[in-house]
Design an enzyme around this catalytic site. Sequence first.
Site, mmCIF file in Angstrom:
data_model
loop_
_atom_site.group_PDB
_atom_site.id
_atom_site.type_symbol
_atom_site.label_atom_id
_atom_site.label_comp_id
_atom_site.label_asym_id
_atom_site.label_seq_id
_atom_site.Cartn_x
_atom_site.Cartn_y
_atom_site.Cartn_z
ATOM 1 N N LYS A 89 0.857 -1.191 0.000
ATOM 2 C CA LYS A 89 0.000 0.000 0.000
ATOM 3 C C LYS A 89 0.889 1.234 0.000
ATOM 4 O O LYS A 89 1.739 1.399 0.890
ATOM 5 C CB LYS A 89 -0.888 -0.050 1.246
ATOM 6 C CG LYS A 89 -2.210 0.649 1.108
ATOM 7 C CD LYS A 89 -3.083 0.317 2.309
ATOM 8 C CE LYS A 89 -4.350 1.125 2.310
ATOM 9 N NZ LYS A 89 -5.115 0.911 3.537
HETATM 10 O O1 G3P Z 1 -7.883 1.648 5.190
HETATM 11 C C1 G3P Z 1 -8.162 2.949 4.866
HETATM 12 C C2 G3P Z 1 -9.502 3.521 5.242
HETATM 13 O O2 G3P Z 1 -10.530 2.622 5.134
HETATM 14 C C3 G3P Z 1 -9.526 4.377 6.453
HETATM 15 O O3 G3P Z 1 -10.787 4.662 6.950
HETATM 16 O O4 G3P Z 1 -12.260 5.344 8.795
HETATM 17 O O5 G3P Z 1 -9.846 5.978 8.878
HETATM 18 O O6 G3P Z 1 -11.385 7.075 7.264
HETATM 19 P P1 G3P Z 1 -11.072 5.829 8.014
#
Ligand code: G3P
Length: 220
Positions: A89
């Site tokens: 990633k």
């Molecule tokens: O993995 C990346 C993503 O899904 C992060 O989500 O909830 O931190 O905005 P969030």
Amino acid sequence: MCILEIFLDSACPLEIMEGLKTGFISGVTTNPSLLAHMKERDNIWTFLRSLCTETLPHPISIEVMCEDEAEMMEQSQKICRLGSNVVVKLPLTLAGLNVCRFLVSEGIQVNVTLCFSVHQALLAAKAGATYISPFVGRLEDYGENGWNLISEMRQIFDRYQFRSKILAASMRCSRHVVQAALAGADVATMPAKVFQELFHHPLTEKGLSLFKEAYQNLSF
Ligand code: G3P
């Protein structure tokens, strides 16, 4: 025919195991914030290695934890050695896209993360990313429309036949999963809580208890 794949956005071994057992999860995504929540883990590399083994044969995205291109290249090689199912990633920056282009040419799968606009997505697609992660929930939190981003990506990827998969990330609720599917995402990655929500509706629970009551009144 394409189908919407469901990935789990988690670094918790228990959540991942439970999710995989359902048979609906076909991949896992992690990020540094999720890893930081795993307080009881040992050495980070040992922990990541065991996560890769537990998720086999499903793809698991593991993020580099640096911004410098040379350092990113070095860390990516280390991440690749964690398991055959690893997806590296990388952030959507010039350095990240340069590393992406190189890794893809070596046959390594890449997930370009932190995508917030169509022009960024276009560059990631041109760099050959396997997955591109638009963070729709964060865009919505910010007052912008995450679903337009996904549907515009879909139109452009289809028009130019880009093979990158649109991985809708930052899902906040079950409705977001529906919106990701309507907008044409290939994958939706979500926390365990949102995945659990997909199974429920209050009328299903209510209907079940009514049927149970009726069943008990039946005589055989
Ligand atoms: O993995 C990346 C993503 O899904 C992060 O989500 O909830 O931190 O905005 P969030």
